[in-house]
Design a protein around this motif. Structure first.
Motif, short mmCIF file in Angstrom:
data_model
loop_
_atom_site.label_atom_id
_atom_site.label_comp_id
_atom_site.label_asym_id
_atom_site.label_seq_id
_atom_site.Cartn_x
_atom_site.Cartn_y
_atom_site.Cartn_z
N ASP A 155 0.87 -1.18 0.00
CA ASP A 155 0.00 0.00 0.00
C ASP A 155 0.90 1.23 0.00
OD1 ASP A 155 -1.70 2.11 0.53
OD2 ASP A 155 -2.79 1.08 2.13
N TYR A 156 1.14 1.79 -1.20
CA TYR A 156 2.05 2.93 -1.29
C TYR A 156 1.47 4.19 -0.65
CZ TYR A 156 5.28 0.43 -4.34
OH TYR A 156 6.21 -0.46 -4.83
N GLY A 157 0.16 4.31 -0.62
CA GLY A 157 -0.43 5.43 0.11
C GLY A 157 -0.08 5.38 1.57
N ALA A 158 -0.12 4.18 2.16
CA ALA A 158 0.24 4.02 3.57
C ALA A 158 1.73 4.29 3.78
CB ALA A 158 -0.12 2.62 4.05
N VAL A 159 2.56 3.89 2.82
CA VAL A 159 3.99 4.18 2.91
C VAL A 159 4.21 5.69 2.94
CG1 VAL A 159 6.22 4.02 1.72
CG2 VAL A 159 4.71 2.03 1.81
N ALA A 160 3.54 6.40 2.03
CA ALA A 160 3.69 7.86 1.99
C ALA A 160 3.23 8.51 3.29
CB ALA A 160 2.92 8.42 0.80
N ARG A 161 2.12 8.03 3.83
CA ARG A 161 1.64 8.60 5.09
C ARG A 161 2.62 8.33 6.23
NH1 ARG A 161 -3.15 6.72 2.69
NH2 ARG A 161 -3.12 4.75 3.84
N GLN A 162 3.25 7.16 6.22
CA GLN A 162 4.26 6.86 7.25
C GLN A 162 5.47 7.77 7.10
OE1 GLN A 162 4.17 4.61 9.95
NE2 GLN A 162 5.98 5.85 10.44
N LEU A 163 5.91 8.01 5.87
CA LEU A 163 7.03 8.92 5.64
C LEU A 163 6.68 10.32 6.14
CD1 LEU A 163 8.04 7.79 2.04
CD2 LEU A 163 9.43 7.50 4.10
N ALA A 164 5.44 10.75 5.88
CA ALA A 164 5.01 12.08 6.33
C ALA A 164 5.00 12.16 7.86
CB ALA A 164 3.62 12.39 5.77
N GLU A 165 4.51 11.11 8.51
CA GLU A 165 4.49 11.10 9.98
C GLU A 165 5.90 11.12 10.55
OE1 GLU A 165 2.21 7.79 11.34
OE2 GLU A 165 0.41 8.36 10.22
N THR A 166 6.79 10.35 9.95
CA THR A 166 8.17 10.31 10.42
C THR A 166 8.84 11.66 10.24
OG1 THR A 166 8.28 7.96 9.85
CG2 THR A 166 10.37 9.09 10.22
N LEU A 167 8.57 12.30 9.10
CA LEU A 167 9.13 13.62 8.85
C LEU A 167 8.65 14.61 9.90
CD1 LEU A 167 10.62 15.70 7.04
CD2 LEU A 167 8.48 15.92 5.75
N ALA A 168 7.35 14.61 10.18
CA ALA A 168 6.81 15.54 11.18
C ALA A 168 7.41 15.27 12.56
CB ALA A 168 5.29 15.41 11.22
N ALA A 169 7.59 14.00 12.90
CA ALA A 169 8.18 13.66 14.20
C ALA A 169 9.63 14.09 14.30
CB ALA A 169 8.07 12.15 14.43
N SER A 170 10.29 14.24 13.14
CA SER A 170 11.69 14.68 13.11
C SER A 170 11.84 16.19 13.04
CB SER A 170 12.41 14.04 11.91
OG SER A 170 12.34 12.63 11.95
N GLY A 171 10.72 16.90 13.13
CA GLY A 171 10.77 18.36 13.11
C GLY A 171 10.51 18.97 11.76
N GLY A 172 10.25 18.15 10.73
CA GLY A 172 9.94 18.68 9.41
C GLY A 172 8.54 19.26 9.38
N GLU A 173 8.28 20.08 8.39
CA GLU A 173 6.98 20.73 8.26
C GLU A 173 6.34 20.33 6.94
OE1 GLU A 173 4.95 25.21 8.26
OE2 GLU A 173 7.12 24.98 8.02
N LEU A 174 5.07 19.98 7.00
CA LEU A 174 4.29 19.70 5.78
C LEU A 174 3.16 20.70 5.69
CD1 LEU A 174 5.07 16.56 7.05
CD2 LEU A 174 4.23 16.07 4.77
N ARG A 175 3.08 21.36 4.56
CA ARG A 175 2.02 22.32 4.33
C ARG A 175 1.14 21.82 3.19
NH1 ARG A 175 4.65 28.43 4.62
NH2 ARG A 175 6.00 28.09 6.45
N TYR A 176 -0.08 21.45 3.53
CA TYR A 176 -1.02 21.01 2.52
C TYR A 176 -1.86 22.19 2.03
CZ TYR A 176 0.31 16.39 4.18
OH TYR A 176 1.03 15.28 4.53
N GLY A 177 -2.44 22.04 0.86
CA GLY A 177 -3.18 23.13 0.25
C GLY A 177 -2.29 24.29 -0.13
N ALA A 178 -1.01 23.99 -0.42
CA ALA A 178 -0.02 25.03 -0.71
C ALA A 178 0.48 24.85 -2.14
CB ALA A 178 1.13 24.97 0.29
N GLU A 179 -0.26 25.37 -3.09
CA GLU A 179 0.12 25.26 -4.50
C GLU A 179 1.11 26.35 -4.87
OE1 GLU A 179 -1.88 24.93 -8.95
OE2 GLU A 179 -3.16 25.17 -7.17
N VAL A 180 2.16 25.99 -5.57
CA VAL A 180 3.22 26.93 -5.94
C VAL A 180 2.73 27.83 -7.08
CG1 VAL A 180 5.53 27.16 -6.91
CG2 VAL A 180 5.05 25.42 -5.16
N ALA A 181 2.89 29.14 -6.88
CA ALA A 181 2.50 30.12 -7.90
C ALA A 181 3.71 30.78 -8.54
CB ALA A 181 1.60 31.19 -7.30
#
Length: 409
Positions: A155-181
């Motif tokens: 389940d690659y969707g689950a893999v991506a969600r795990q990577l996102a969770e690990t990133l956040a736990a490591s102090g990384g920031e994820l901004r959703y709804g942020a389209e580059v203009a």
């Protein structure tokens, strides 16, 4: 850190795109250089909503790819790493093995070539005669086949969600709804403005925008030398999944990066049938009704698009026929699985492949990663990029850290 910080930076590395490749790059950065400030921008409401979350979930072995290519090296390495990652994080996966089946005599030399290629890539491959196919798939028919034991599903969707969770736990920031203009690259770094007016300043930009990667490259002032031409892959679900035990593929045409209509038993026990490969009328054109005139005009304005059409019109006509005719699609499936009836195929969600095409009409076959000042562009990462995402992420991170002056990954 081994490089100077500056208060005007919001982060050290800014990654555009929260598909599995972008998240793998961010994950690799935080593991290789703890304390590196990483921000990921994603225009959607969550991760993995396009190529990552809409594929068939196959962990590819690497049997198809030219020895020494990035695809071959990263797929072989990535398959083993993906299985390990899934096991460590409790993500559903299974190493099922797969059959590649020749149904016509003119496919036999290509099947033998795959045996040689697989062995050159260090992949265990077993050759099968017609009678031996039934050992693995009793309902499949063919003249000959090869069995590749290291292929699996997850389940690659689950893999991506795990990577996102690990990133956040490591102090990384994820901004959703942020389209580059807009992207403003200066000697001191890069500033990116999103459609809501927010500005993010970084030392290094990593472009993992998938279907929009060429557009982001041009926003940064770089000529990527290619354009993304989107191809929609249409799927069906098999109403009688008991007909298939694992994964069954036809012998692919080496002139194309597409693997042909195949059968994939997923981790949920269902069997996905497909995909074909038809031109999409928008970068996110998941149906014939999805048309974006400006994007379509950009695709048609690229000389490579017309050169593909002229060079491969017969192949394209066949794919279009199977898209518009369920009967024709079922006929293609019956070459492998004779018992399938048209009524056994139930429509399933489609995916879109972000295929890089050069000006001369060449379909870029290998992964394509290019560097520009303070920027790394991932410009071609279709299948098997999900399988190879962890090694790709490390390669991207290594390059970003090189720009920052940090130690290598």
């Amino acid at each position: 850190m081994p490089y100077d910080r500056c208060d005007r930076y919001d982060c050290d590395v800014l990654v555009i795109g929260a598909g599995i490749v972008g998240l793998s790059a961010a994950y690799a950065l935080t593991r290789a250089a703890p304390g590196t400030r990483v921000t990921v921008l994603e225009k959607e409401r969550g991760p993995a909503l396009h190529q990552t979350g809409r594929n068939s979930g196959v962990i590819h072995s690497g049997v198809y790819y030219r020895p020494g290519s990035l695809k071959a090296r990263y797929a072989v390495r990535g398959a083993a790493e993906m299985v390990k990652f899934c096991a460590e994080h409790g993500i559903a996966h299974e190493v099922t093995g797969k059959l590649i089946v020749a149904t016509e005599r003119d496919e036999l030399p290509r099947l033998h070539a795959l045996v040689q290629r697989g062995r050159e890539n260090g992949i265990p491959v077993r050759e099968l005669g017609a009678a031996q196919i039934a050992e693995y798939e009793p309902n499949v028919r063919g003249l000959a086949a090869i069995h590749v034991g290291t292929t699996g599903v997850c389940d690659y969707g689950a893999v991506a969600r795990q990577l996102a969770e690990t990133l956040a736990a490591s102090g990384g920031e994820l901004r959703y709804g942020a389209e580059v203009a807009a992207v403003d690259r200066r000697p001191w770094g890069v500033a990116v403005r999103t459609t809501d007016g927010a500005v993010v300043r970084a030392r290094v930009l990593v472009n993992c925008a998938g279907l929009h990667c060429d557009r982001v490259a041009r926003l940064a002032g770089d000529d990527p030398g290619m354009r993304i031409v989107p191809f929609r892959g249409e799927y069906f679900d098999l109403a009688r999944p008991e007909l298939v035990r694992g994964l069954v593929y036809p012998v692919p045409d080496p002139a194309f990066p597409f693997l042909g209509v195949h059968l994939t038993r997923g981790i949920d026990g269902g069997v996905h049938v497909g995909p074909n490969a038809v031109p999409a009328l928008a970068r996110e054109g998941y149906a014939w009704s999805a048309v974006r005139p400006r994007e379509l005009a950009g695709i048609l304005a690229w000389p490579g698009s017309w050169r593909i059409a002229r060079r491969h019109w017969r192949y394209g006509a066949g794919e279009l026929h199977r898209s518009l005719s369920k009967r024709a699609f079922a006929d293609a499936v019956r070459r492998l699985l004779p018992d399938v009836a048209e009524a056994d195929l139930r429509p399933a969600p489609a995916g879109v492949r972000a295929q890089a095409v050069l000006r001369d009409g060449t379909l870029v076959d290998d992964f394509l990663i290019r560097e520009a000042p303070r920027t790394i562009h991932v410009l071609n990462a279709p299948s098997p990029a999900a399988t190879a995402s962890l090694p790709i992420g490390r390669q991207v991170a290594r390059r970003a850290l090189g720009v920052l002056g940090a130690a290598g990954v």
